[in-house]
Design a protein around this motif. Structure first.
Motif, mmCIF file in Angstrom:
data_model
loop_
_atom_site.group_PDB
_atom_site.id
_atom_site.type_symbol
_atom_site.label_atom_id
_atom_site.label_comp_id
_atom_site.label_asym_id
_atom_site.label_seq_id
_atom_site.Cartn_x
_atom_site.Cartn_y
_atom_site.Cartn_z
ATOM 1 N N GLN A 35 0.814 -1.201 0.000
ATOM 2 C CA GLN A 35 0.000 0.000 0.000
ATOM 3 C C GLN A 35 0.859 1.267 0.000
ATOM 4 O O GLN A 35 0.427 2.330 -0.465
ATOM 5 C CB GLN A 35 -0.960 0.004 1.210
ATOM 6 N N LEU A 36 2.091 1.164 0.527
ATOM 7 C CA LEU A 36 2.969 2.335 0.543
ATOM 8 C C LEU A 36 3.396 2.744 -0.865
ATOM 9 O O LEU A 36 3.607 3.923 -1.138
ATOM 10 C CB LEU A 36 4.204 2.059 1.406
ATOM 11 N N LEU A 37 3.565 1.742 -1.761
ATOM 12 C CA LEU A 37 3.991 2.041 -3.121
ATOM 13 C C LEU A 37 2.986 2.934 -3.834
ATOM 14 O O LEU A 37 3.351 3.741 -4.691
ATOM 15 C CB LEU A 37 4.181 0.742 -3.917
ATOM 16 N N GLN A 38 1.726 2.791 -3.494
ATOM 17 C CA GLN A 38 0.694 3.586 -4.143
ATOM 18 C C GLN A 38 0.754 5.052 -3.716
ATOM 19 O O GLN A 38 0.295 5.933 -4.434
ATOM 20 C CB GLN A 38 -0.689 3.001 -3.822
ATOM 21 N N ARG A 39 1.306 5.292 -2.553
ATOM 22 C CA ARG A 39 1.341 6.657 -2.037
ATOM 23 C C ARG A 39 2.689 7.354 -2.228
ATOM 24 O O ARG A 39 2.779 8.570 -2.170
ATOM 25 C CB ARG A 39 0.983 6.649 -0.533
ATOM 26 N N ARG A 43 10.406 12.906 -6.752
ATOM 27 C CA ARG A 43 10.493 14.134 -7.532
ATOM 28 C C ARG A 43 11.524 13.967 -8.638
ATOM 29 O O ARG A 43 12.673 13.600 -8.394
ATOM 30 C CB ARG A 43 10.894 15.293 -6.628
ATOM 31 N N HIS A 44 11.099 14.165 -9.881
ATOM 32 C CA HIS A 44 11.973 14.073 -11.047
ATOM 33 C C HIS A 44 12.195 15.470 -11.595
ATOM 34 O O HIS A 44 11.264 16.273 -11.665
ATOM 35 C CB HIS A 44 11.339 13.166 -12.109
ATOM 36 N N GLN A 45 13.440 15.754 -12.017
ATOM 37 C CA GLN A 45 13.780 17.119 -12.422
ATOM 38 C C GLN A 45 12.976 17.586 -13.630
ATOM 39 O O GLN A 45 12.649 18.759 -13.747
ATOM 40 C CB GLN A 45 15.281 17.204 -12.743
ATOM 41 N N GLU A 54 7.979 3.720 -11.446
ATOM 42 C CA GLU A 54 8.431 4.380 -12.665
ATOM 43 C C GLU A 54 9.881 4.843 -12.523
ATOM 44 O O GLU A 54 10.678 4.740 -13.456
ATOM 45 C CB GLU A 54 7.532 5.571 -12.986
ATOM 46 N N ARG A 55 10.188 5.385 -11.363
ATOM 47 C CA ARG A 55 11.552 5.861 -11.121
ATOM 48 C C ARG A 55 12.537 4.699 -11.137
ATOM 49 O O ARG A 55 13.628 4.806 -11.705
ATOM 50 C CB ARG A 55 11.602 6.581 -9.773
ATOM 51 N N GLN A 56 12.157 3.574 -10.555
ATOM 52 C CA GLN A 56 13.026 2.396 -10.572
ATOM 53 C C GLN A 56 13.241 1.917 -12.000
ATOM 54 O O GLN A 56 14.359 1.553 -12.390
ATOM 55 C CB GLN A 56 12.416 1.284 -9.715
ATOM 56 N N GLN A 57 12.188 1.889 -12.788
ATOM 57 C CA GLN A 57 12.303 1.457 -14.170
ATOM 58 C C GLN A 57 13.225 2.386 -14.959
ATOM 59 O O GLN A 57 14.041 1.927 -15.777
ATOM 60 C CB GLN A 57 10.918 1.416 -14.819
ATOM 61 N N GLN A 58 13.077 3.680 -14.719
ATOM 62 C CA GLN A 58 13.929 4.632 -15.402
ATOM 63 C C GLN A 58 15.398 4.432 -15.024
ATOM 64 O O GLN A 58 16.285 4.466 -15.882
ATOM 65 C CB GLN A 58 13.492 6.058 -15.061
ATOM 66 N N MET A 59 15.657 4.221 -13.737
ATOM 67 C CA MET A 59 17.032 4.004 -13.283
ATOM 68 C C MET A 59 17.602 2.724 -13.875
ATOM 69 O O MET A 59 18.782 2.662 -14.236
ATOM 70 C CB MET A 59 17.078 3.955 -11.747
#
Length: 232
Positions: A35-39, A43-45, A54-59
């Protein structure tokens, strides 16, 4: 205890370092608390707030791209080393087959000037009693000055030269960096100088495997040729 005091106590006890260490030791934390992942947002520049996934996938994509670039660079280096090995192997055979100093210089010129695009090559002998061509002569006082500066406990020098040293070795070329090889068992025979217009081409930290092999081979090949030249 007041709410403000509790917050201060929590700030003192729990900080970013402890949280990061805990998550590092418990990589399944978010699996146990999905449930924490949903919240959570990161912050992306350029994209503003994005989800943690999404951030993990981008990294991961960035890391894959970085690895691909590193692999490509390694492949280019491997091909270059293979090419160098072939050029030097061919040169060694030609040097062993040389019957005169002219043959040696011709083989060296073909390898370094033509194949490796090294614009300047100079080979000179120290205190030689032989009547050598001018291109092979090296005045004793000048070579001793050069040796005292560039060679101490080593027989190979990579780097730059002064303007006077450049004129001494390469009077017709403007050379920015060189590799100098002392020839002979103790460096007493002479010197081979290879120059490049690029100031960063030859640097002290460079690997010297190929030039060391060339140094050893020339130190064996040249004395008989010089003796033959003297008796001719």
């Amino acid at each position: 205890m007041s709410n403000e005091a509790k917050k201060q106590a929590q700030t003192t006890v729990v900080d970013d370092t402890l949280i990061a260490a805990y998550l590092d030791e418990n990589p399944d934390f978010f699996e146990r608390h999905p449930q924490l992942l949903q919240r959570l947002t990161v912050r992306h520049q350029t994209k503003g707030a994005v989800s943690l996934v999404e951030r993990q996938q981008q990294m991961l994509r960035q890391r894959v791209q970085q690895l691909e670039e590193e692999i490509t660079e390694l492949m280019v280096t491997a091909r270059r080393n293979e090419e160098l090995f072939r050029y030097f192997s061919e040169l060694y055979v030609k040097l062993l087959q040389s019957e005169s100093l002219s043959d040696v210089m011709e083989s060296l010129q073909e390898t370094f000037s033509t194949q490796l695009q090294m614009p300047a090559l100079s080979m000179k002998f120290f205190d030689s009693p032989l009547e050598l061509e001018e291109q092979f002569t090296f005045a004793a006082d000048t070579h001793k000055q050069l040796l005292s500066k560039r060679f101490q406990d080593e027989t190979i020098y990579l780097g730059r030269l002064t303007a006077n040293e450049q004129k001494l070795l390469f009077p017709d070329e403007t050379i920015a960096s060189v590799v100098l090889l002392l020839l002979g068992e103790k460096g007493e025979l002479g010197m081979l100088a290879i120059g490049n217009h690029d100031a960063g081409h030859f640097e002290p930290a460079m690997d010297t495997l190929f030039v060391k092999q060339l140094q050893v081979l020339l130190s064996q090949v040249l004395p008989p040729l010089l003796h033959h030249h003297a008796s001719a």
